[in-house]
Design a protein around this motif. Structure first.
Motif, PDB file in Angstrom:
ATOM      1  N   MET A 135     -47.003 -40.302 -24.972  1.00 29.32           N
ATOM      2  CA  MET A 135     -46.658 -38.886 -24.781  1.00 29.32           C
ATOM      3  C   MET A 135     -46.564 -38.554 -23.295  1.00 29.32           C
ATOM      4  N   LEU A 146     -42.153 -45.574  -8.104  1.00 25.76           N
ATOM      5  CA  LEU A 146     -43.102 -46.692  -8.012  1.00 25.76           C
ATOM      6  C   LEU A 146     -42.413 -47.999  -8.362  1.00 25.76           C
ATOM      7  N   VAL A 186     -50.649 -33.784 -19.374  1.00 25.48           N
ATOM      8  CA  VAL A 186     -50.958 -35.051 -20.032  1.00 25.48           C
ATOM      9  C   VAL A 186     -52.175 -35.651 -19.340  1.00 25.48           C
ATOM     10  N   GLY A 223     -54.075 -42.297 -19.020  1.00 23.05           N
ATOM     11  CA  GLY A 223     -54.996 -43.264 -19.601  1.00 23.05           C
ATOM     12  C   GLY A 223     -55.729 -42.725 -20.813  1.00 23.05           C
ATOM     13  N   THR A 266     -46.854 -51.158 -12.894  1.00 22.91           N
ATOM     14  CA  THR A 266     -45.978 -50.246 -13.629  1.00 22.91           C
ATOM     15  C   THR A 266     -45.833 -50.700 -15.075  1.00 22.91           C
ATOM     16  N   LEU A 267     -45.600 -52.014 -15.238  1.00 25.51           N
ATOM     17  CA  LEU A 267     -45.368 -52.514 -16.597  1.00 25.51           C
ATOM     18  C   LEU A 267     -46.623 -52.371 -17.455  1.00 25.51           C
ATOM     19  N   THR A 292     -46.915 -48.965 -18.568  1.00 26.43           N
ATOM     20  CA  THR A 292     -45.863 -48.532 -19.486  1.00 26.43           C
ATOM     21  C   THR A 292     -46.139 -48.979 -20.919  1.00 26.43           C
ATOM     22  N   LEU A 343     -47.356 -46.167 -22.729  1.00 29.20           N
ATOM     23  CA  LEU A 343     -46.284 -45.202 -23.032  1.00 29.20           C
ATOM     24  C   LEU A 343     -45.494 -45.646 -24.256  1.00 29.20           C
ATOM     25  N   GLY A 354     -46.793 -44.894 -27.517  1.00 27.62           N
ATOM     26  CA  GLY A 354     -46.870 -43.479 -27.858  1.00 27.62           C
ATOM     27  C   GLY A 354     -48.092 -42.779 -27.305  1.00 27.62           C
ATOM     28  N   ARG A 355     -48.824 -43.427 -26.390  1.00 32.80           N
ATOM     29  CA  ARG A 355     -49.978 -42.808 -25.746  1.00 32.80           C
ATOM     30  C   ARG A 355     -49.614 -42.488 -24.302  1.00 32.80           C
ATOM     31  N   PRO A 356     -50.479 -41.758 -23.566  1.00 32.06           N
ATOM     32  CA  PRO A 356     -50.166 -41.483 -22.161  1.00 32.06           C
ATOM     33  C   PRO A 356     -50.072 -42.756 -21.326  1.00 32.06           C
ATOM     34  N   PHE A 357     -49.439 -42.587 -20.155  1.00 30.29           N
ATOM     35  CA  PHE A 357     -49.306 -43.678 -19.194  1.00 30.29           C
ATOM     36  C   PHE A 357     -50.679 -44.260 -18.865  1.00 30.29           C
ATOM     37  N   LEU A 358     -50.746 -45.582 -18.756  1.00 32.17           N
ATOM     38  CA  LEU A 358     -51.956 -46.310 -18.373  1.00 32.17           C
ATOM     39  C   LEU A 358     -53.027 -46.358 -19.449  1.00 32.17           C
ATOM     40  N   THR A 359     -52.743 -45.856 -20.673  1.00 35.30           N
ATOM     41  CA  THR A 359     -53.735 -46.005 -21.737  1.00 35.30           C
ATOM     42  C   THR A 359     -53.923 -47.489 -22.036  1.00 35.30           C
ATOM     43  N   ALA A 360     -55.203 -47.909 -22.100  1.00 36.12           N
ATOM     44  CA  ALA A 360     -55.469 -49.338 -22.272  1.00 36.12           C
ATOM     45  C   ALA A 360     -55.067 -49.777 -23.672  1.00 36.12           C
TER      46      ALA A 360
END
Lengths: 496, 113, 137
Positions: free
Chosen positions: A1, A13, A59, A62, C78-79, C82, C85, C88-94
């Motif tokens: 999201m 970046l 948002v 993490g 970055t990868l 991603t 992402l 379907g979760r926020p950026f950087l979610t483990a």
């Protein structure tokens, strides 16, 4: 999201990473840089559209819940700033691809440029005060190196002054963040807003507010902390000057507005009076400094300082109309100021120098350039029908409504002096007969240089014609700033 | 202990500013370094001093005793890293300045005024 | 600076430092350690080489230029962010997957380790760039 919120940070970046991987092939970097700058523009436009139609977006990076994790938040003000960053990023990327020498392009200009854009977008989008510090440092690191890159004596000396004073401001900022954490126990700006509203010791909160005022005031180049700016901004290549002039000080102004509308709102009248006095003095000292200058870009640098005064004048008045004026003025100023720097680059190309005394006759030789100069210059001076007029009108009206007649008089007087110094450039560079030209002067400039300069001028013109929608947008942005509850609510139900 | 650290922070700030007011490039960079140390120590002190409280949880996730807040330490670590990078850049910049101008007297750097 | 003692010991120390830096990196996700410390240790190994022999040999020892290391690190960061992402979760979610090992037990591979590795690369690249540039002057 929250893909749209992350993209303005992710795109630069990833581009910086790819440019570093392609370190030896600067032509590849140039293509990558151009493609990515336009991708950033599209992402920013999509974000602005989303915020405009669906309200404030937030948002949690993490998926760590607020207030522990880092929030990215985009209200209308942030989204507009990211949008203008995208526009300027694309225009200057095109300009630099056509104007920079090979040495700079192959020694890391492109990765640094995109790290700079990432830092600026990150600072506009973050909802966490320590994260704001980190983005500031990212931006500063990139700008330090860009400023010094491939430079001779002038550039190195300018960089030294810039670095020293900005580092001092950063250390004040860091200390203020640490103290704020010890008082409130949180770093999330929405959470801070909630907690400091009922802080037991308002005295300490005011001290913290002053520390932030000094830190951001230095970075925004307000009186009396602006000396680093005119000592450094005219030294690097024009493309670098243009992006610095457009964006860097405005990040400081953005941070001031964000912090003083969201976190330190309960401070009483005298804080706003103080900001108002600073605004007036910034306007006056900046414009007086400009009048004495005879170097094109140094003159413009002093005008940056002068115009910062108008931006924080709206903040100091702290009325919806005043803040709307500030927002519109920032947008207008970023466009016009960078545009003027780009014009100065073209004038230097055709006239061989930045010295106003030695330039001349460009109206006859390049009438198109004269038009491209007049649009941002008159907008900056605040003449109708350009957008600068409407922005100043809002600020003056807000000042009259608040009964601050002194600042209104100062703002009007400084406008006149701005017009005077724009006319000085006009007569010296364009109107007076051409002096003996240096034989190495170029007659032509690439299409990219013209296109980027013209597109910024066209935008200034378009915003003036579409003043209604532009005003609506800034008014809604100001409404969100005045009423921080919507911001706080958006963070508390952020995507995880 | 807090009082002692407060004095140390004050001395660091004063020393840093004094060094920056000298006219030499070398002392300028030492001054900048002292300022950033002072800010880091300030964060460390104001977030509360505690003895023998690790900011870590054991594997089972239940703290054995009182734990201290890890966030200020994370802030300081980040600030140290940033300060390190900035200082390294400043050092190179000063070196370049000295190479180009042949002087380390700040008063002589007037070509951009 | 070509002290024989330093040269001999650093020849032994460099591989030790590099191995130890990898161990510290692999501890990262769950225990004290991680990419930053690991990267610094690895950079220290090359700095030691630059001091004990010469800068050119340290550059050769790195095999790729520091800029490329930093670029690879940033791209990996970055990868790894991603992946969250895409899920379907926020950026950087483990995100992590457990792979059963043929000799029993399981191996957890996750974006946390990938991100730590990217920090390792960026720190190694940046510190090596700074130290080697300063040492060459």
């Amino acid at each position: 999201m929250g893909v749209l919120l992350t993209l303005p940070i992710l795109i630069p970046l990833f581009t910086a990473a790819l440019c570093l991987l392609a370190w030896r092939w600067w032509r590849v970097q140039r293509v990558l840089g151009l493609v990515s700058a336009f991708a950033l523009l599209c992402a920013a436009a999509a974000l602005l559209y989303r915020v405009r139609t669906e309200g404030i977006q937030a948002v949690q990076i993490g998926a760590w819940p607020a207030p522990y994790g880092i929030s990215l938040v985009a209200d209308l003000f942030s989204a507009m700033m990211v949008m203008i960053t995208g526009i300027l990023g694309a225009a200057v990327a095109v300009y630099s691809a056509g104007s920079l020498d090979k040495a700079r392009q192959s020694f890391g200009y492109y990765p640094l440029y995109h790290v700079l854009l990432m830092g600026v977008c990150g600072a506009f989008l973050t909802g966490d005060i320590f994260n704001l510090y980190v983005w500031f440092e990212v931006m500063l690191m990139a700008s330090f190196v860009l400023l010094a890159l491939g430079g001779g004596q002038g550039q190195i000396e300018g960089a030294l002054k810039y670095v020293t004073l900005n580092l001092m401001a950063s250390s004040v900022f860091l200390a203020a963040v640490g103290l704020l954490y010890s008082v409130a126990g949180t770093l999330n700006m929405a959470d801070l807003a909630r907690k400091l509203r009922h802080a037991p010791e308002p005295g300490i909160v005011t001290v913290l507010a002053m520390l932030f005022l000094v830190a951001f005031g230095t970075k925004a180049a307000t009186f009396p902390l602006f000396f680093w700016l005119p000592a450094s901004y005219h030294t690097p290549p024009v493309a670098v000057s243009a992006i610095f002039a457009g964006l860097l000080t405005k990040v400081g102004v953005y941070a001031l507005i964000r912090v003083f509308t969201l976190i330190f709102v309960r401070d009483d009248v005298y804080v706003h009076t103080l900001i108002l006095v600073i605004a007036g003095l910034t306007m006056v000292t900046g414009v007086l400094g400009a009048i004495a200058q005879n170097e094109f870009r140094r003159l413009l640098s002093f005008h940056i300082v002068s115009q910062i005064g108008y931006m924080i004048m709206g903040l100091a008045l702290f009325t919806p109309l005043g803040l709307a004026g500030s927002v519109l003025f920032i947008i207008h100023n970023i466009l016009a100021k960078s545009n003027l720097f780009l014009v100065s680059g073209l004038a230097q190309r055709f006239g061989g120098t930045f010295d106003l005394k030695k330039l001349g006759g460009l109206y006859e030789e390049h009438p198109a350039l004269a038009v491209l100069f007049l649009v941002p210059a008159l907008s900056l001076a605040g003449l109708p029908p350009f957008v600068g007029f409407f922005a100043k009108l809002l600020l003056i009206k807000a000042g009259l409504e608040a009964g601050s007649y002194v600042i209104v008089a100062v703002a009007l007087g400084v406008s006149l002096l701005t017009l005077f110094s724009m006319m000085k450039i006009w007569t010296e560079v364009f109107w007076k007969p051409a002096p003996q030209r240096h034989p190495a002067v170029r007659r032509r400039a690439g299409a990219g240089l013209w296109a980027s300069t013209a597109s910024l001028a066209a935008l200034t013109l378009a915003l003036g014609i579409a003043a209604g929608p532009a005003f609506d947008l800034s008014r809604d942005a100001a409404a969100q700033l005045v009423n921080p509850q919507s911001y706080i609510d958006a963070v508390s139900r952020a995507h995880r | 202990m807090t009082l002692l650290l407060a004095v140390v922070i004050g001395v660091l700030y004063a020393g840093g500013l004094y060094m920056m007011l000298r006219r030499s490039l070398g002392t300028l960079i030492i001054g900048l370094a002292l300022l950033s140390h002072a800010a880091n120590l300030l964060i460390f002190t104001v977030s509360g001093l505690a003895r023998g409280r690790p900011p870590l949880l054991p594997d089972n996730g239940v703290p054995a005793g009182p734990v201290s807040d890890p966030l200020p330490q994370a802030l300081i670590l980040t600030a140290i890293v940033i300060g390190f990078g900035v200082l390294a850049f400043t050092l190179t910049l000063m070196h370049r300045t000295y190479q180009i101008t042949g002087s380390e007297d700040i008063d002589e750097l007037r070509s951009t005024e | 600076m070509t002290s024989g003692i330093l040269r001999t010991t650093s020849r032994l120390l460099k591989p030790l430092l590099l191995i130890f830096s990898i161990i510290v990196l692999l501890r990262g996700p769950n225990a004290p350690g991680g990419g930053f410390v690991g990267g610094l240790l690895a950079a220290a190994a090359f700095a030691l080489q630059a001091i004990s022999t010469d800068v050119a040999s340290a550059r050769r020892g790195l095999h790729v230029s520091p800029q490329v290391l930093m670029g690879a690190g940033l791209a990996l960061a970055t990868l790894s962010g991603t992946v969250g992402l895409l899920a379907g979760r926020p950026f950087l979610t483990a995100q992590s997957v457990a792979i059963a090992l043929p000799w029993g037990g399981e191996l957890r591979l996750g974006t946390a380790l990938a991100f730590d590795a990217s920090v390792y690369l960026v720190v190694l690249g940046a510190v090596a760039l700074i130290i080697l540039t300063l040492a060459e002057e």
